[in-house]
Motif scaffolding. Structure first.
Motif, PDB file in Angstrom:
ATOM      1  N   THR A  35       0.821  -1.205   0.000  1.00  0.00           N
ATOM      2  CA  THR A  35       0.000   0.000   0.000  1.00  0.00           C
ATOM      3  C   THR A  35       0.858   1.260   0.000  1.00  0.00           C
ATOM      4  O   THR A  35       1.841   1.362   0.725  1.00  0.00           O
ATOM      5  CB  THR A  35      -0.919   0.019   1.243  1.00  0.00           C
ATOM      6  OG1 THR A  35      -1.795  -1.095   1.171  1.00  0.00           O
ATOM      7  CG2 THR A  35      -1.707   1.299   1.345  1.00  0.00           C
ATOM      8  N   TRP A  36       0.456   2.215  -0.845  1.00  0.00           N
ATOM      9  CA  TRP A  36       1.121   3.515  -0.895  1.00  0.00           C
ATOM     10  C   TRP A  36       0.276   4.598  -0.237  1.00  0.00           C
ATOM     11  O   TRP A  36       0.786   5.622   0.197  1.00  0.00           O
ATOM     12  CB  TRP A  36       1.388   3.927  -2.346  1.00  0.00           C
ATOM     13  CG  TRP A  36       2.497   3.159  -2.971  1.00  0.00           C
ATOM     14  CD1 TRP A  36       2.391   1.944  -3.589  1.00  0.00           C
ATOM     15  CD2 TRP A  36       3.866   3.524  -3.042  1.00  0.00           C
ATOM     16  NE1 TRP A  36       3.619   1.535  -4.037  1.00  0.00           N
ATOM     17  CE2 TRP A  36       4.543   2.499  -3.730  1.00  0.00           C
ATOM     18  CE3 TRP A  36       4.584   4.616  -2.609  1.00  0.00           C
ATOM     19  CZ2 TRP A  36       5.908   2.531  -3.968  1.00  0.00           C
ATOM     20  CZ3 TRP A  36       5.943   4.647  -2.867  1.00  0.00           C
ATOM     21  CH2 TRP A  36       6.583   3.622  -3.543  1.00  0.00           C
ATOM     22  N   GLU A  37      -1.026   4.371  -0.192  1.00  0.00           N
ATOM     23  CA  GLU A  37      -1.927   5.408   0.314  1.00  0.00           C
ATOM     24  C   GLU A  37      -3.134   4.734   0.954  1.00  0.00           C
ATOM     25  O   GLU A  37      -3.660   3.753   0.433  1.00  0.00           O
ATOM     26  CB  GLU A  37      -2.364   6.278  -0.860  1.00  0.00           C
ATOM     27  CG  GLU A  37      -3.167   7.489  -0.488  1.00  0.00           C
ATOM     28  CD  GLU A  37      -3.425   8.374  -1.699  1.00  0.00           C
ATOM     29  OE1 GLU A  37      -3.440   9.591  -1.512  1.00  0.00           O
ATOM     30  OE2 GLU A  37      -3.618   7.853  -2.812  1.00  0.00           O
ATOM     31  N   CYS A  66       0.052   2.258 -11.839  1.00  0.00           N
ATOM     32  CA  CYS A  66      -0.726   1.312 -11.055  1.00  0.00           C
ATOM     33  C   CYS A  66      -0.877  -0.014 -11.785  1.00  0.00           C
ATOM     34  O   CYS A  66      -1.244  -0.041 -12.953  1.00  0.00           O
ATOM     35  CB  CYS A  66      -2.102   1.916 -10.775  1.00  0.00           C
ATOM     36  SG  CYS A  66      -2.991   1.028  -9.495  1.00  0.00           S
ATOM     37  N   GLU A  67      -0.591  -1.100 -11.076  1.00  0.00           N
ATOM     38  CA  GLU A  67      -0.785  -2.437 -11.618  1.00  0.00           C
ATOM     39  C   GLU A  67      -1.879  -3.193 -10.869  1.00  0.00           C
ATOM     40  O   GLU A  67      -2.287  -4.256 -11.296  1.00  0.00           O
ATOM     41  CB  GLU A  67       0.516  -3.242 -11.542  1.00  0.00           C
ATOM     42  CG  GLU A  67       1.591  -2.756 -12.479  1.00  0.00           C
ATOM     43  CD  GLU A  67       2.815  -3.652 -12.445  1.00  0.00           C
ATOM     44  OE1 GLU A  67       2.845  -4.625 -11.668  1.00  0.00           O
ATOM     45  OE2 GLU A  67       3.743  -3.367 -13.218  1.00  0.00           O
ATOM     46  N   GLU A  68      -2.319  -2.663  -9.732  1.00  0.00           N
ATOM     47  CA  GLU A  68      -3.306  -3.371  -8.921  1.00  0.00           C
ATOM     48  C   GLU A  68      -4.452  -2.464  -8.507  1.00  0.00           C
ATOM     49  O   GLU A  68      -4.258  -1.286  -8.250  1.00  0.00           O
ATOM     50  CB  GLU A  68      -2.659  -3.919  -7.654  1.00  0.00           C
ATOM     51  CG  GLU A  68      -1.663  -5.023  -7.888  1.00  0.00           C
ATOM     52  CD  GLU A  68      -1.251  -5.696  -6.591  1.00  0.00           C
ATOM     53  OE1 GLU A  68      -2.133  -5.984  -5.761  1.00  0.00           O
ATOM     54  OE2 GLU A  68      -0.053  -5.915  -6.417  1.00  0.00           O
ATOM     55  N   ARG A  69      -5.633  -3.069  -8.415  1.00  0.00           N
ATOM     56  CA  ARG A  69      -6.754  -2.323  -7.850  1.00  0.00           C
ATOM     57  C   ARG A  69      -6.596  -2.350  -6.334  1.00  0.00           C
ATOM     58  O   ARG A  69      -5.937  -3.239  -5.786  1.00  0.00           O
ATOM     59  CB  ARG A  69      -8.097  -2.911  -8.294  1.00  0.00           C
ATOM     60  CG  ARG A  69      -8.444  -4.245  -7.734  1.00  0.00           C
ATOM     61  CD  ARG A  69      -9.811  -4.725  -8.277  1.00  0.00           C
ATOM     62  NE  ARG A  69     -10.225  -5.906  -7.554  1.00  0.00           N
ATOM     63  CZ  ARG A  69      -9.807  -7.127  -7.812  1.00  0.00           C
ATOM     64  NH1 ARG A  69      -8.947  -7.340  -8.796  1.00  0.00           N
ATOM     65  NH2 ARG A  69     -10.229  -8.144  -7.093  1.00  0.00           N
ATOM     66  N   PRO A  70      -7.151  -1.373  -5.638  1.00  0.00           N
ATOM     67  CA  PRO A  70      -6.945  -1.275  -4.196  1.00  0.00           C
ATOM     68  C   PRO A  70      -7.678  -2.371  -3.424  1.00  0.00           C
ATOM     69  O   PRO A  70      -8.679  -2.918  -3.885  1.00  0.00           O
ATOM     70  CB  PRO A  70      -7.507   0.101  -3.844  1.00  0.00           C
ATOM     71  CG  PRO A  70      -8.458   0.410  -4.932  1.00  0.00           C
ATOM     72  CD  PRO A  70      -7.951  -0.276  -6.157  1.00  0.00           C
ATOM     73  N   SER A  71      -7.152  -2.677  -2.244  1.00  0.00           N
ATOM     74  CA  SER A  71      -7.847  -3.552  -1.302  1.00  0.00           C
ATOM     75  C   SER A  71      -8.813  -2.685  -0.516  1.00  0.00           C
ATOM     76  O   SER A  71      -8.519  -1.530  -0.203  1.00  0.00           O
ATOM     77  CB  SER A  71      -6.860  -4.201  -0.336  1.00  0.00           C
ATOM     78  OG  SER A  71      -5.902  -4.949  -1.040  1.00  0.00           O
ATOM     79  N   VAL A  72      -9.978  -3.254  -0.170  1.00  0.00           N
ATOM     80  CA  VAL A  72     -10.984  -2.513   0.586  1.00  0.00           C
ATOM     81  C   VAL A  72     -11.357  -3.349   1.808  1.00  0.00           C
ATOM     82  O   VAL A  72     -11.765  -4.509   1.677  1.00  0.00           O
ATOM     83  CB  VAL A  72     -12.233  -2.224  -0.276  1.00  0.00           C
ATOM     84  CG1 VAL A  72     -13.242  -1.404   0.515  1.00  0.00           C
ATOM     85  CG2 VAL A  72     -11.851  -1.509  -1.561  1.00  0.00           C
ATOM     86  N   VAL A  73     -11.207  -2.741   3.007  1.00  0.00           N
ATOM     87  CA  VAL A  73     -11.457  -3.445   4.257  1.00  0.00           C
ATOM     88  C   VAL A  73     -12.387  -2.596   5.124  1.00  0.00           C
ATOM     89  O   VAL A  73     -12.097  -1.420   5.381  1.00  0.00           O
ATOM     90  CB  VAL A  73     -10.133  -3.721   5.013  1.00  0.00           C
ATOM     91  CG1 VAL A  73     -10.398  -4.493   6.293  1.00  0.00           C
ATOM     92  CG2 VAL A  73      -9.139  -4.455   4.127  1.00  0.00           C
ATOM     93  N   LEU A  75      -4.759  -5.437 -12.196  1.00  0.00           N
ATOM     94  CA  LEU A  75      -5.698  -4.778 -13.098  1.00  0.00           C
ATOM     95  C   LEU A  75      -5.754  -5.504 -14.433  1.00  0.00           C
ATOM     96  O   LEU A  75      -6.782  -5.576 -15.072  1.00  0.00           O
ATOM     97  CB  LEU A  75      -5.289  -3.317 -13.326  1.00  0.00           C
ATOM     98  CG  LEU A  75      -5.468  -2.392 -12.143  1.00  0.00           C
ATOM     99  CD1 LEU A  75      -4.857  -1.032 -12.454  1.00  0.00           C
ATOM    100  CD2 LEU A  75      -6.932  -2.217 -11.799  1.00  0.00           C
ATOM    101  N   LEU A  76      -4.628  -6.044 -14.830  1.00  0.00           N
ATOM    102  CA  LEU A  76      -4.542  -6.745 -16.109  1.00  0.00           C
ATOM    103  C   LEU A  76      -4.210  -8.204 -15.857  1.00  0.00           C
ATOM    104  O   LEU A  76      -3.305  -8.526 -15.102  1.00  0.00           O
ATOM    105  CB  LEU A  76      -3.454  -6.114 -16.992  1.00  0.00           C
ATOM    106  CG  LEU A  76      -3.597  -4.625 -17.271  1.00  0.00           C
ATOM    107  CD1 LEU A  76      -2.363  -4.122 -17.982  1.00  0.00           C
ATOM    108  CD2 LEU A  76      -4.840  -4.364 -18.102  1.00  0.00           C
ATOM    109  N   GLN A  77      -4.929  -9.075 -16.489  1.00  0.00           N
ATOM    110  CA  GLN A  77      -4.643 -10.505 -16.400  1.00  0.00           C
ATOM    111  C   GLN A  77      -3.768 -10.887 -17.583  1.00  0.00           C
ATOM    112  O   GLN A  77      -4.128 -10.649 -18.719  1.00  0.00           O
ATOM    113  CB  GLN A  77      -5.941 -11.318 -16.430  1.00  0.00           C
ATOM    114  CG  GLN A  77      -6.863 -11.028 -15.277  1.00  0.00           C
ATOM    115  CD  GLN A  77      -6.307 -11.492 -13.934  1.00  0.00           C
ATOM    116  OE1 GLN A  77      -5.511 -12.414 -13.876  1.00  0.00           O
ATOM    117  NE2 GLN A  77      -6.697 -10.820 -12.864  1.00  0.00           N
ATOM    118  N   VAL A  78      -2.601 -11.422 -17.312  1.00  0.00           N
ATOM    119  CA  VAL A  78      -1.680 -11.804 -18.387  1.00  0.00           C
ATOM    120  C   VAL A  78      -1.810 -13.282 -18.663  1.00  0.00           C
ATOM    121  O   VAL A  78      -2.013 -14.093 -17.873  1.00  0.00           O
ATOM    122  CB  VAL A  78      -0.218 -11.452 -18.015  1.00  0.00           C
ATOM    123  CG1 VAL A  78       0.721 -11.844 -19.124  1.00  0.00           C
ATOM    124  CG2 VAL A  78      -0.120  -9.995 -17.694  1.00  0.00           C
TER     125      VAL A  78
END
Length: 74
Positions: free
Chosen positions: A28-30, A51-58, A71-74
């Motif tokens: 996490t950066w923010e 950004c390569e990932e969507r954020p985690s939400v808790v 964000l992207l599935q390779v």
């Protein structure tokens, strides 16, 4: 954030640290608070918007709404 949210954030962070590699907040950066969802958003985008990932939400009670991920599935 008010006192209630700050206290909940401390508990969520400790819970996530205790989970070790299973936790969803590493990288996490923010950290933001979503008032409507009553949840913390752990943004994994680096400074400058890269950004390569969507954020985690808790939620405040520690319930994971979204583990985040690529964000992207390779």
């Amino acid at each position: 954030m008010g006192r209630e949210q700050l206290e909940a954030l401390i508990k969520v962070l400790q819970q996530q640290l205790d989970l070790g590699l299973e936790g969803v907040v590493v990288g996490t950066w923010e950290i933001m608070y979503d008032k409507e969802k009553k949840a913390f958003v752990f943004d994994k985008c680096e400074f400058g918007g890269y950004c390569e990932e969507r954020p985690s939400v808790v939620k405040m009670d520690g319930t994971v709404l979204d583990r985040g991920g690529p964000l992207l599935q390779v």
